[in-house]
Enzyme design. Structure first.
Site, PDB file in Angstrom:
ATOM      1  N   HIS A  26      45.588  47.149  41.631  1.00 40.50           N
ATOM      2  CA  HIS A  26      45.111  45.870  41.120  1.00 40.50           C
ATOM      3  C   HIS A  26      45.357  45.795  39.613  1.00 40.50           C
ATOM      4  O   HIS A  26      45.530  46.823  38.956  1.00 40.50           O
ATOM      5  CB  HIS A  26      43.589  45.744  41.289  1.00 40.50           C
ATOM      6  CG  HIS A  26      43.044  46.045  42.639  1.00 40.50           C
ATOM      7  ND1 HIS A  26      42.492  45.074  43.438  1.00 40.50           N
ATOM      8  CD2 HIS A  26      42.906  47.215  43.330  1.00 40.50           C
ATOM      9  CE1 HIS A  26      42.048  45.625  44.557  1.00 40.50           C
ATOM     10  NE2 HIS A  26      42.292  46.922  44.518  1.00 40.50           N
ATOM     11  N   TYR A  27      45.295  44.598  39.036  1.00 41.31           N
ATOM     12  CA  TYR A  27      44.995  44.502  37.615  1.00 41.31           C
ATOM     13  C   TYR A  27      43.584  43.957  37.463  1.00 41.31           C
ATOM     14  O   TYR A  27      43.043  43.319  38.359  1.00 41.31           O
ATOM     15  CB  TYR A  27      46.013  43.699  36.821  1.00 41.31           C
ATOM     16  CG  TYR A  27      46.178  42.208  37.097  1.00 41.31           C
ATOM     17  CD1 TYR A  27      45.098  41.356  37.370  1.00 41.31           C
ATOM     18  CD2 TYR A  27      47.444  41.631  37.018  1.00 41.31           C
ATOM     19  CE1 TYR A  27      45.271  39.996  37.569  1.00 41.31           C
ATOM     20  CE2 TYR A  27      47.623  40.270  37.224  1.00 41.31           C
ATOM     21  CZ  TYR A  27      46.541  39.466  37.484  1.00 41.31           C
ATOM     22  OH  TYR A  27      46.715  38.114  37.679  1.00 41.31           O
ATOM     23  N   THR A  28      42.984  44.234  36.288  1.00 41.12           N
ATOM     24  CA  THR A  28      41.595  43.840  36.093  1.00 41.12           C
ATOM     25  C   THR A  28      41.432  42.336  35.924  1.00 41.12           C
ATOM     26  O   THR A  28      40.426  41.766  36.326  1.00 41.12           O
ATOM     27  CB  THR A  28      40.991  44.566  34.879  1.00 41.12           C
ATOM     28  OG1 THR A  28      41.848  44.375  33.736  1.00 41.12           O
ATOM     29  CG2 THR A  28      40.844  46.063  35.166  1.00 41.12           C
ATOM     30  N   GLU A  91      42.145  49.986  39.594  1.00 44.03           N
ATOM     31  CA  GLU A  91      42.204  48.821  38.715  1.00 44.03           C
ATOM     32  C   GLU A  91      42.934  49.210  37.432  1.00 44.03           C
ATOM     33  O   GLU A  91      42.576  50.189  36.769  1.00 44.03           O
ATOM     34  CB  GLU A  91      40.795  48.330  38.376  1.00 44.03           C
ATOM     35  CG  GLU A  91      40.063  47.657  39.528  1.00 44.03           C
ATOM     36  CD  GLU A  91      40.412  46.188  39.691  1.00 44.03           C
ATOM     37  OE1 GLU A  91      41.256  45.679  38.906  1.00 44.03           O
ATOM     38  OE2 GLU A  91      39.848  45.552  40.601  1.00 44.03           O
ATOM     39  N   HIS A 133      47.332  44.379  45.472  1.00 45.16           N
ATOM     40  CA  HIS A 133      46.257  43.516  45.954  1.00 45.16           C
ATOM     41  C   HIS A 133      46.846  42.226  46.517  1.00 45.16           C
ATOM     42  O   HIS A 133      46.381  41.699  47.529  1.00 45.16           O
ATOM     43  CB  HIS A 133      45.295  43.219  44.805  1.00 45.16           C
ATOM     44  CG  HIS A 133      43.967  42.714  45.245  1.00 45.16           C
ATOM     45  ND1 HIS A 133      43.033  42.216  44.362  1.00 45.16           N
ATOM     46  CD2 HIS A 133      43.387  42.625  46.469  1.00 45.16           C
ATOM     47  CE1 HIS A 133      41.953  41.846  45.026  1.00 45.16           C
ATOM     48  NE2 HIS A 133      42.140  42.079  46.309  1.00 45.16           N
ATOM     49  N   ASP A 143      47.702  39.968  41.755  1.00 44.70           N
ATOM     50  CA  ASP A 143      47.795  41.224  41.013  1.00 44.70           C
ATOM     51  C   ASP A 143      48.337  42.399  41.831  1.00 44.70           C
ATOM     52  O   ASP A 143      48.195  42.391  43.048  1.00 44.70           O
ATOM     53  CB  ASP A 143      46.414  41.581  40.436  1.00 44.70           C
ATOM     54  CG  ASP A 143      45.313  41.720  41.494  1.00 44.70           C
ATOM     55  OD1 ASP A 143      45.157  40.792  42.304  1.00 44.70           O
ATOM     56  OD2 ASP A 143      44.599  42.740  41.489  1.00 44.70           O
TER      57      ASP A 143
END
Length: 224
Positions: A26-28, A91, A133, A143
């Site tokens: 994921h990215y945050t 993340e 994700h 993401d």
């Protein structure tokens, strides 16, 4: 690799007997790494991940791998759903498309790669099951996005990135997407955008041009 522990209360038991066989990146998608960590540790938010990787390469562990973190939400891959029970979530700090999406620094990507390799050494996760994700929730998520270096990770043993000369599978676009692992009950442009973000990041428009179809065939053959 040094890992700092910052436990999150947002976790529970994995389903009994369930192997860990997926890795979801994921990215945050928040304005800072600290804001993201605070949210992932907030019991009112009811979200978490196993790890967070900062832009300087610092790695934080929020949930132990044998526990279920709450990172993927409503999710599907290769016929399975509710993927939190079988996956590890990472993340990766980046403001995301909402707050000024930008490339992932080299130090951060190196730390992500090292962390993923450590995880893969502990769990039976196939290359095709190292996913974004956006792959497992294509109608909701973008993401880690088209700037994430999936090709570089795969070159170092993390995930799937077949060469253009690899064998190609047959079938129409929906069949190929299903063979890779995507759910097939969503509009084709939604699925194609998710596919392109991961495997054809130079063009993320949801359109089935010739190059996207060829790439679909190549990835489907490798995923099979």
């Amino acid at each position: 690799m040094r890992i700092r522990d910052l436990p999150s209360p947002n976790q529970d038991d994995r389903p009994a007997g369930q192997a860990i066989d997926m890795l979801v990146l994921h990215y945050t998608g928040m304005e800072s790494g600290q804001a993201a960590i605070d949210r992932l540790r907030d019991p009112l938010a009811a979200v978490s991940s196993h790890y967070v990787v900062e832009e300087d390469g610092t790695v934080f562990r929020l949930v132990e791998e044998e526990r279920r973190a709450w990172h993927a939400g409503i999710s599907h891959w290769r016929g399975a759903s509710g993927l939190n029970g079988r996956s590890i979530g990472i993340e990766i700090v980046n403001p995301g498309h909402e707050f000024g999406y930008r490339p992932f620094p080299a130090l951060q990507m190196a730390a992500v790669c090292d962390l993923c390799l450590d995880i893969l050494a502990r769990h039976p996760i196939a290359a095709r099951d190292v996913v974004a994700h956006s792959d497992v929730a294509p109608d909701r998520k973008e993401d880690p996005g088209e700037l994430f270096d999936w090709q570089g990770l795969a070159a170092n043993g993390v995930g799937l990135w077949p060469g253009n000369a690899a064998p190609q599978a047959k079938g129409d676009a929906i069949e190929l997407l299903g063979a890779i692992g995507y759910r097939t009950d969503l509009p084709l442009p939604v699925l194609l955008r998710a596919f392109q973000r991961h495997w054809r990041p130079s063009r993320v428009d949801g359109q089935l041009d010739g190059a996207t179809l060829r790439r679909l065939r190549t990835v489907a053959a490798a995923a099979g």
